[in-house]
Design a protein around this motif. Structure first.
Motif, mmCIF file in Angstrom:
data_model
loop_
_atom_site.group_PDB
_atom_site.id
_atom_site.type_symbol
_atom_site.label_atom_id
_atom_site.label_comp_id
_atom_site.label_asym_id
_atom_site.label_seq_id
_atom_site.Cartn_x
_atom_site.Cartn_y
_atom_site.Cartn_z
ATOM 1 N N GLY A 182 0.814 -1.218 0.000
ATOM 2 C CA GLY A 182 0.000 0.000 0.000
ATOM 3 C C GLY A 182 0.843 1.260 0.000
ATOM 4 N N PHE A 202 -9.380 -0.910 -3.372
ATOM 5 C CA PHE A 202 -9.263 -0.385 -2.009
ATOM 6 C C PHE A 202 -7.984 0.432 -1.824
ATOM 7 N N THR A 203 -6.891 -0.025 -2.430
ATOM 8 C CA THR A 203 -5.617 0.695 -2.317
ATOM 9 C C THR A 203 -5.720 2.075 -2.947
ATOM 10 N N SER A 225 -8.185 4.425 -1.072
ATOM 11 C CA SER A 225 -7.588 4.945 0.149
ATOM 12 C C SER A 225 -6.584 6.052 -0.172
ATOM 13 N N ILE A 247 -8.388 9.254 -1.357
ATOM 14 C CA ILE A 247 -8.975 10.009 -0.238
ATOM 15 C C ILE A 247 -7.904 10.844 0.449
ATOM 16 N N ALA A 248 -6.727 10.228 0.661
ATOM 17 C CA ALA A 248 -5.619 10.949 1.301
ATOM 18 C C ALA A 248 -5.161 12.115 0.433
ATOM 19 N N ILE A 264 -5.056 -0.577 2.860
ATOM 20 C CA ILE A 264 -5.703 0.712 3.131
ATOM 21 C C ILE A 264 -4.821 1.591 4.019
ATOM 22 N N GLN A 272 -2.540 5.151 3.012
ATOM 23 C CA GLN A 272 -2.579 6.405 3.757
ATOM 24 C C GLN A 272 -1.163 6.855 4.119
#
Length: 254
Positions: free
Chosen positions: A15, A53-54, A57, A60-61, A211, A215
């Motif tokens: 990630g 998902f990676t 995430s 979003i960051a 995830i 981040q």
């Protein structure tokens, strides 16, 4: 218990790299799952689902950091989805081995050029000040999609150098690529799930780490100087290119 901790740790590591370079992470997830005993088609399918998902995430960051060029990202994704379908369809008619060698050589040359390129820091230019040729952006997305479907690589290997070539600073290019990959990965994941190629139990084991790692990767990228991030991305891309060439030549590369 130790097994689950190990998978969590692997997820975090993948990630971090995926978010730092806007690559999605499939180049590490697929060989890792295959090494752990997952059949290659299921490894690819599970990786496609995990990348959703990676990249989400990471996106979003990067959204919180204000570094996503949404118009460019949506234009990339709009044609990448079509390109990925065509690329997957073309695998029945084109020798992927020869294409891997050719594409790997091209990627290697791009990596060398990118390594030598002078990069701008995010504070040197505001995102709203960046001028892109929006007619060309979908072309890059389409090429990234075809490469993804045909060769099984993440679109980020095309997206990031393409966006930097268009004039987007490396930090914004990585963030925008992560955003665009959300859509292309979702499209691929749905198709693989319908084909029964997604191993849900492996997905559950890897996703929490992915995830969290994404981040962390976005935070590390934010604190990394543009020149260092560009050179690091170029090195990773050169690694992917060499691996692709070796696989195309028939070497048993994981």
């Amino acid at each position: 218990m130790l097994k689950y901790i190990a998978y969590f740790g692997v997820g975090i590591f993948i990630g971090i790299l995926a978010a730092m370079f806007g690559l999605g992470g499939g180049f590490l997830i697929v060989p890792t799952l295959n090494f752990l005993g997952v059949e290659i088609h299921h490894a690819v399918g599970t990786s496609s689902a995990a990348i959703v998902f990676t990249s989400l995430s990471a996106a979003i960051a990067y959204h919180r950091q204000g570094r996503i060029h949404y118009k460019a990202g949506l234009l990339l994704a709009s044609t990448a989805v079509i390109g990925a379908y065509i690329g997957a369809w073309a695998t029945s008619y084109i020798s992927s081995s020869q294409l891997k060698v050719i594409f790997g050589v091209v990627l290697l040359l791009v990596a060398i050029r990118l390594y030598r390129k002078k990069s701008r820091e995010p504070h040197e230019v505001e995102l709203k000040e960046v001028k892109l040729d929006y007619k060309l952006v979908p072309v890059g997305g389409f090429v990234a999609g075809v490469a993804s479907g045909l060769l099984g690589i993440g679109g980020g290997a095309i997206n990031v150098p393409f966006l930097t070539y268009m004039g987007l600073p490396i930090h914004y290019a990585v963030a925008t690529s992560s955003f665009a990959i959300v859509f292309t990965a979702t499209s691929g994941a749905i198709k693989h799930y319908m084909l029964g190629n997604v191993e849900v139990e492996w997905l559950v084991l890897l996703v929490p780490g992915l995830i969290i790692g994404a981040q962390l990767g976005a935070k590390i990228a934010r604190k990394t100087k543009a020149a260092h991030l560009t050179k690091a991305f170029a090195v990773v891309m050169a690694f992917l290119a060499i691996r692709m060439i070796l696989k195309g030549l028939g070497y048993p590369v994981p």
